[in-house]
Write an enzyme that holds these catalytic residues in place. Structure first.
Site, short mmCIF file in Angstrom:
data_model
loop_
_atom_site.label_atom_id
_atom_site.label_comp_id
_atom_site.label_asym_id
_atom_site.label_seq_id
_atom_site.Cartn_x
_atom_site.Cartn_y
_atom_site.Cartn_z
N ILE A 50 -13.16 -5.32 7.28
CA ILE A 50 -12.17 -4.23 7.43
C ILE A 50 -12.51 -3.11 6.45
O ILE A 50 -11.79 -2.85 5.49
CB ILE A 50 -10.72 -4.73 7.22
N ARG B 79 -18.31 8.74 8.19
CA ARG B 79 -18.48 7.34 7.80
C ARG B 79 -17.62 6.40 8.65
O ARG B 79 -17.98 5.25 8.90
CB ARG B 79 -18.18 7.16 6.30
N TYR C 268 0.82 -1.21 0.00
CA TYR C 268 0.00 0.00 0.00
C TYR C 268 0.85 1.27 0.00
O TYR C 268 0.37 2.34 -0.34
CB TYR C 268 -0.95 0.04 1.21
N LYS D 61 -12.81 0.37 4.61
CA LYS D 61 -11.97 1.57 4.52
C LYS D 61 -12.86 2.79 4.42
O LYS D 61 -13.81 2.83 3.63
CB LYS D 61 -11.05 1.50 3.29
N SER D 62 -12.58 3.79 5.24
CA SER D 62 -13.17 5.10 5.00
C SER D 62 -12.16 6.15 5.44
O SER D 62 -11.44 5.97 6.42
CB SER D 62 -14.48 5.31 5.77
N ASN E 170 -19.35 3.37 10.58
CA ASN E 170 -18.97 1.96 10.39
C ASN E 170 -18.72 1.22 11.70
O ASN E 170 -18.76 -0.01 11.73
CB ASN E 170 -17.73 1.89 9.49
#
Ligand SMILES: NC(=O)c1ccc[n+]([C@@H]2O[C@H](COP(=O)([O-])OP(=O)(O)OC[C@H]3O[C@@H](n4cnc5c(N)ncnc54)[C@H](OP(=O)(O)O)[C@@H]3O)[C@@H](O)[C@H]2O)c1
Length: 275
Positions: free
Chosen positions: A229, A237, A50, A231-232, A241
């Site tokens: 898992i 958000r 990543y 992603k935000s 979540n």
């Protein structure tokens, strides 16, 4: 708010929801990580590939949280497979993250054509014994890959992180993992920006519970014993979540959501280098 944890086959616990960090980069990761930790996230998913581990590590330090309160997962990809390449790969991850250990180290993809995931796993077993890694697992392994691993090695992966959402339920795969004591972690649990969250079935169930479709999808994961898992990078958000532990879905609702399965994975995630 208490986030439940799931016990892995090595006796350790994994928080049942984590923050995905792809495609955050080093520049934007610190602020997102601080926001997520302040909101209550204690499990963070990153990877060598990543290119954001420095930013993730910075965010963790900026948050001021005690390292022991966090569960950090990272992954090593193809360039770290074979021989003892994972040893240097993990050291690199630890340097970038600025931590002395990770809670979970995954083989990012089996890449079976290379024929090196077994020897890489044996290196992971040694890394676990060294204390630089608490638990070891895999990602994007299909049952055939797991069978091959089981025939050649002694340690069963603690987790298998696979693409899983209401449209890609992979029930056979999840059943295989469960039967072998492997915790299934769902990547792209919200459908990675597809129109999944506009689905009418989800909208109806969401209205019934006064929740959003994303919360319904994440709660469906919890009901099934999965570890999503999402992603935000958005503060609202991120909080949304996590706000999934004050209600439950009925068996009929779980079944209705599972029935959204299209029966097809969207990509051959075992053979290619993806995210
Ligand atoms: N092992 C692997 O091979 C692999 C592959 C892919 C991904 N992963 C991991 O899995 C994590 C999650 O997967 P993903 O990022 O592909 O997809 P995802 O979590 O299913 O979806 C992320 C997208 O959903 C949006 N979103 C988040 N919360 C939302 C909400 N409550 N309502 C509406 N939209 C929402 C995000 O936008 P905003 O940011 O604007 O909120 C983002 O566009 C990744 O970050 C990565 O850590 C692993």
């Amino acid at each position: 708010m208490t986030i439940p944890s799931v016990q892995m086959n090595d006796g350790r616990m994994i928080p049942q929801i984590g923050l995905g960090t792809w495609p955050l980069k080093d520049d934007d990761a610190p602020a997102v990580i601080v926001t997520a930790i302040e909101a209550g996230f204690r499990h963070i998913d990153t990877a060598f590939r990543y290119g954001n581990q420095k930013g993730v590590g910075q965010g963790i330090r900026d948050s001021g949280i005690d390292r022991a309160a966090l569960f950090i997962t990272t992954k090593l990809d193809g360039e770290h497979q074979g021989g003892d390449k994972a040893v240097a790969g993990l050291d690199d991850c630890l340097r970038q993250l600025g931590t002395e250990y990770v809670d979970l180290l995954l083989i990012h993809w089996p890449i079976p054509a290379r024929g090196e995931f077994v020897s890489t796993w044996q290196t992971y077993e040694r890394l676990q014994a060294s204390g630089k890694v608490r638990s070891i697992g895999v990602s994007n392994f299909k049952p055939a890959h797991l069978e091959h691993l089981a025939a050649q090695t002694n340690v069963v992966p603690a987790t298998n992180q696979i693409q899983l959402s209401p449209r890609i339920t992979r029930t056979d795969h999840v059943a295989y993992d469960a039967a072998h004591g492997i915790v299934t972690v769902s990547w792209s649990p919200l459908g990675q920006g597809s129109d999944l969250l506009q689905d009418g079935v989800l909208a109806k169930i969401a209205a019934r519970h006064d929740k959003t479709p994303a919360q319904i999808v994440l709660r469906w994961n919890i009901e099934l014993g999965l570890v999503p898992i999402p992603k935000s990078a958005n503060k609202q958000r991120i909080a949304e979540n996590l706000d999934i532990f004050d209600f439950g879905l009925s068996a009929a609702e779980v079944a209705a959501i599972s029935a959204l399965d299209t029966g097809a994975e969207k990509r051959v995630d075992s053979d290619v280098d993806g995210h």
